[in-house]
Write a protein that holds these residues in place. Structure first.
Motif, PDB file in Angstrom:
ATOM      1  N   UNK A 199       0.850  -1.050   0.005  1.00  0.00           N
ATOM      2  CA  UNK A 199      -0.073   0.206   0.003  1.00  0.00           C
ATOM      3  C   UNK A 199       0.916   1.293  -0.098  1.00  0.00           C
ATOM      4  N   UNK A 200       0.480   2.266  -0.774  1.00  0.00           N
ATOM      5  CA  UNK A 200       0.701   3.743  -0.687  1.00  0.00           C
ATOM      6  C   UNK A 200       0.078   4.241   0.366  1.00  0.00           C
ATOM      7  N   UNK A 201       0.463   4.675   1.460  1.00  0.00           N
ATOM      8  CA  UNK A 201       0.036   5.476   2.489  1.00  0.00           C
ATOM      9  C   UNK A 201       0.647   6.775   2.585  1.00  0.00           C
ATOM     10  N   UNK A 202      -0.266   7.811   2.862  1.00  0.00           N
ATOM     11  CA  UNK A 202       0.088   9.226   2.820  1.00  0.00           C
ATOM     12  C   UNK A 202      -0.644   9.875   3.765  1.00  0.00           C
ATOM     13  N   UNK A 203       0.021   9.984   5.364  1.00  0.00           N
ATOM     14  CA  UNK A 203      -0.825  10.674   6.327  1.00  0.00           C
ATOM     15  C   UNK A 203      -1.101  12.048   6.371  1.00  0.00           C
ATOM     16  N   UNK A 204      -2.324  12.333   6.460  1.00  0.00           N
ATOM     17  CA  UNK A 204      -2.360  13.776   6.940  1.00  0.00           C
ATOM     18  C   UNK A 204      -2.232  14.090   8.395  1.00  0.00           C
ATOM     19  N   UNK A 205      -2.699  13.106   9.123  1.00  0.00           N
ATOM     20  CA  UNK A 205      -2.346  13.046  10.815  1.00  0.00           C
ATOM     21  C   UNK A 205      -2.641  11.529  11.214  1.00  0.00           C
ATOM     22  N   UNK A 206      -1.970  11.257  12.372  1.00  0.00           N
ATOM     23  CA  UNK A 206      -2.228  10.081  13.107  1.00  0.00           C
ATOM     24  C   UNK A 206      -1.436   8.822  12.625  1.00  0.00           C
ATOM     25  N   UNK A 207      -0.054   9.147  12.195  1.00  0.00           N
ATOM     26  CA  UNK A 207       0.765   8.345  11.791  1.00  0.00           C
ATOM     27  C   UNK A 207       1.410   7.884  12.843  1.00  0.00           C
ATOM     28  N   UNK A 208       1.621   6.662  13.534  1.00  0.00           N
ATOM     29  CA  UNK A 208       2.320   6.190  14.723  1.00  0.00           C
ATOM     30  C   UNK A 208       3.606   6.048  14.560  1.00  0.00           C
ATOM     31  N   UNK A 209       4.245   6.163  13.286  1.00  0.00           N
ATOM     32  CA  UNK A 209       5.606   6.147  13.278  1.00  0.00           C
ATOM     33  C   UNK A 209       6.550   7.349  13.196  1.00  0.00           C
ATOM     34  N   UNK A 210       5.656   8.413  13.076  1.00  0.00           N
ATOM     35  CA  UNK A 210       6.349   9.703  12.998  1.00  0.00           C
ATOM     36  C   UNK A 210       5.991  10.530  14.267  1.00  0.00           C
ATOM     37  N   UNK A 211       4.872  10.172  15.127  1.00  0.00           N
ATOM     38  CA  UNK A 211       4.663  11.292  16.293  1.00  0.00           C
ATOM     39  C   UNK A 211       5.091  10.600  17.301  1.00  0.00           C
ATOM     40  N   UNK A 212       5.869  11.571  18.202  1.00  0.00           N
ATOM     41  CA  UNK A 212       6.655  11.230  19.200  1.00  0.00           C
ATOM     42  C   UNK A 212       6.208  11.478  20.477  1.00  0.00           C
ATOM     43  N   UNK A 213       4.837  11.858  20.701  1.00  0.00           N
ATOM     44  CA  UNK A 213       4.086  11.975  22.077  1.00  0.00           C
ATOM     45  C   UNK A 213       3.936  10.536  22.554  1.00  0.00           C
ATOM     46  N   UNK A 214       3.933  10.717  24.091  1.00  0.00           N
ATOM     47  CA  UNK A 214       3.550   9.445  24.604  1.00  0.00           C
ATOM     48  C   UNK A 214       2.576   8.768  24.438  1.00  0.00           C
ATOM     49  N   UNK A 215       1.405   9.822  24.563  1.00  0.00           N
ATOM     50  CA  UNK A 215       0.045   9.120  24.281  1.00  0.00           C
ATOM     51  C   UNK A 215      -0.730  10.287  23.289  1.00  0.00           C
ATOM     52  N   UNK A 216      -1.296   9.759  22.344  1.00  0.00           N
ATOM     53  CA  UNK A 216      -1.995  10.472  21.415  1.00  0.00           C
ATOM     54  C   UNK A 216      -3.428  10.046  21.119  1.00  0.00           C
TER      55      UNK A 216
END
Length: 273
Positions: A151-168
């Motif tokens: 799959x070609x995936x392009x995140x607007x938001x909610x990408x668990x691989x690039x967000x560094x917050x402990x909980x989102x």
């Protein structure tokens, strides 16, 4: 109806290919769509739907599919046994069992319908999202399951691989397409509806043991309307409602690039801390 066969060059069509065997169909799990344990659930659901759509008695377009995952699917041949439970004037009700050896690994219910022109009202709106070409494609090398590479995936938001917050929050919005590009059909939309990463992983920022127990897709277009989709890309929006007592739900919508609502989906997922 769409008749996919092993002769197709696209990896997706090869993965859902089935061979008639009397009143049943036989197929094989695809190495290209393997998950952490067993095959990607979306490809299994697409294979189940394919057993109905290529069946000589099938009439109409699919309006819903529910797949219950009973046990882990092994890397060996599967038998799909479809049954036309009832044939009404405007719809058909099918059941399917996916069998390996003497074990039923999945059960499914599929409804086909002959849609007619009626009152229409869309109660949700197309999400605000930038064009897919303005967003970076997910680097699938960061995730081990083979199915992610398809799959070609392009995140607007909610990408668990690039967000560094402990909980989102558990919400994601992303553009998705088969890779390489492939014309949308009911089988591919079924698989894409399961291509959202488990909401638990996004919410807790860790990979916990988890597995889908039951998975449903409602289709909001008929065969002719789906064939009019020129883009091979869809916009997916997903979120959870509650995590509790080893289970969480996951809900989503799939939109065409022309802002047509193609499908809505839900699933219940078992997890352990």
């Amino acid at each position: 109806m769409t008749n996919n066969s092993a002769s197709s060059s696209h990896v997706f069509d090869q993965a859902i290919a089935l061979t008639p065997d009397g009143d049943t169909f036989t197929g094989h799990p695809s190495a290209d769509y393997q998950n952490m344990v067993g095959p990607f659930g979306g490809i299994t659901a697409a294979k189940v739907l394919n057993a109905i759509l290529i069946h000589p008695e099938a009439e109409g377009s699919p309006v819903s599919i529910t797949v219950n995952f009973l046990g882990p699917i092994k890397n060996e041949a599967v038998t799909l046994a479809p049954k036309l439970t009832r044939n009404n004037r405007s719809n058909q009700h099918w059941s399917v069992e996916l069998i390996q050896g003497d074990e039923i690994q999945c059960t499914a219910l599929i409804v086909l319908a002959k849609r007619m022109d009626t009152f229409e009202s869309e109660e949700i709106t197309f999400p605000d999202a930038p064009a897919a070409d303005t967003l970076a494609e997910l680097n699938s090398d960061q995730l081990p399951p083979a199915w992610v590479n398809q799959y070609d995936m392009r995140f607007v938001y909610g990408n668990m691989l690039t967000m560094d917050q402990p909980e989102v929050p558990s919400e994601s919005l992303l553009w998705m397409a088969d890779k390489p590009a492939r014309k949308l059909d009911f089988q591919s939309i079924t698989a894409i509806c399961d291509a959202f990463f488990p909401r638990l992983f996004l919410r807790t920022r860790k990979l916990s043991p988890a597995g889908t127990v039951t998975f449903t897709v409602y289709f909001h277009v008929n065969s002719e309307e789906l064939a009019q989709q020129e883009s091979t890309r869809v916009l997916g929006h997903a979120r959870a409602t509650k995590f509790s007592g080893n289970y969480f739900d996951q809900r989503g919508e799939i939109w065409g690039e022309d802002k047509t609502l193609l499908a809505t989906t839900s699933q219940l997922v078992y997890y352990k801390d």
